[in-house]
Scaffold this motif. Structure first.
Motif, mmCIF file in Angstrom:
data_model
loop_
_atom_site.group_PDB
_atom_site.id
_atom_site.type_symbol
_atom_site.label_atom_id
_atom_site.label_comp_id
_atom_site.label_asym_id
_atom_site.label_seq_id
_atom_site.Cartn_x
_atom_site.Cartn_y
_atom_site.Cartn_z
ATOM 1 N N GLN A 1 30.293 42.512 41.919
ATOM 2 C CA GLN A 1 29.896 43.825 41.417
ATOM 3 C C GLN A 1 29.893 44.836 42.561
ATOM 4 O OE1 GLN A 1 29.190 44.811 38.294
ATOM 5 N NE2 GLN A 1 29.481 42.801 37.355
ATOM 6 N N LEU A 2 30.561 45.975 42.347
ATOM 7 C CA LEU A 2 30.536 47.065 43.309
ATOM 8 C C LEU A 2 29.359 47.991 43.015
ATOM 9 C CD1 LEU A 2 34.350 47.888 43.541
ATOM 10 C CD2 LEU A 2 33.003 46.292 44.910
ATOM 11 N N GLU A 3 29.157 48.965 43.882
ATOM 12 C CA GLU A 3 27.994 49.835 43.750
ATOM 13 C C GLU A 3 28.006 50.635 42.458
ATOM 14 O OE1 GLU A 3 27.767 52.239 47.204
ATOM 15 O OE2 GLU A 3 27.231 50.578 48.548
ATOM 16 N N ASP A 4 29.182 51.013 41.990
ATOM 17 C CA ASP A 4 29.261 51.816 40.768
ATOM 18 C C ASP A 4 29.272 50.962 39.503
ATOM 19 O OD1 ASP A 4 31.670 50.670 41.140
ATOM 20 O OD2 ASP A 4 32.872 52.494 41.001
ATOM 21 N N GLY A 5 28.970 49.683 39.633
ATOM 22 C CA GLY A 5 28.924 48.805 38.479
ATOM 23 C C GLY A 5 30.258 48.203 38.094
ATOM 24 N N LEU A 6 31.287 48.502 38.853
ATOM 25 C CA LEU A 6 32.616 47.965 38.567
ATOM 26 C C LEU A 6 32.703 46.532 39.065
ATOM 27 C CD1 LEU A 6 35.452 48.695 37.474
ATOM 28 C CD2 LEU A 6 36.064 49.323 39.811
ATOM 29 N N SER A 7 33.225 45.645 38.233
ATOM 30 C CA SER A 7 33.391 44.234 38.580
ATOM 31 C C SER A 7 34.843 43.981 38.949
ATOM 32 C CB SER A 7 32.977 43.342 37.410
ATOM 33 O OG SER A 7 33.133 41.975 37.745
#
Length: 206
Positions: free
Chosen positions: A95-101
């Motif tokens: 998971q990235l900071e912006d919620g993108l997996s």
């Protein structure tokens, strides 16, 4: 990591299969050339090869076939931990900071997309089935059959009964046959016959 995993999964099995094949073909051809260069004409060399094949005892095809098979087994099991590691690199997402997996091995692939599922279905999953689980499974199946079958191909019921009641665990089996030893001996030669499967435990631990 993603590119390395793809190269490993594609090139390493090809190397394990084609490398020994090229080596033994070259070795056989070199032996033929040496015979011809040592005063033997081409016709005499071909005649000698035909006689050797007809005699059966020194069949070069069988000899090189056993060596080739044994080499492939050794290479595949030596590289098996690396194949498993590279295969498992293709599964986890992060998971990235912006919620993108995204795929951990390649952040350019978003998890859950068509591209991600195509890699999972056509690359990661087949590799896991065939190399991670299939290779030890096939080896265990073959060794188990060899451990229960005698040289004549018939299961000895008395030996199986004795093994069940623990009277003996060293009954003769095909594991002691010369042809089986040449092909599969790498996996069990260093262990007692009743622990023929232990090398697969070592592989699983790796």
């Amino acid at each position: 990591a993603f590119v390395r995993a793809i190269y490993m999964l594609v090139l390493m099995p090809m190397f394990c299969i084609l490398g020994p094949l090229c080596y033994f073909i070259a070795l056989h051809l070199l032996g033929m050339i040496k015979k011809m260069g040592g005063g033997m004409s081409r016709d005499n060399a071909m005649k000698a090869m035909k006689e050797m094949k007809a005699s059966g005892g020194g069949d070069a095809k069988s000899l090189y076939g056993d060596k080739y098979f044994s080499s492939v087994v050794i290479l595949l099991f030596v590289l098996h931990p690396s194949l498993v590691r590279e295969t498992l690199y293709l599964f986890p997402c992060q998971q990235l900071e912006d919620g993108l997996s995204v795929l951990r091995a390649n952040p350019g692939i978003v998890c859950g997309t068509a591209m991600h599922w195509s890699w999972m279905v056509f690359v990661a999953t087949p590799s896991f089935v065939f190399w991670c689980a299939g290779l030890p499974g096939i080896a265990l199946y073959r060794l188990k059959n060899f451990s229960q079958t005698h040289s004549n191909g018939i299961v000895d019921l008395d030996a199986r009964f004795n093994e069940m009641i623990d009277l003996t665990s060293e009954e003769p089996s095909r594991l002691d046959d010369e042809d089986v030893m040449r092909r599969w001996g790498f996996l069990y030669r260093g262990y007692e016959r009743k622990y023929y499967w232990w090398e697969l435990v070592v592989t699983a631990r790796k």
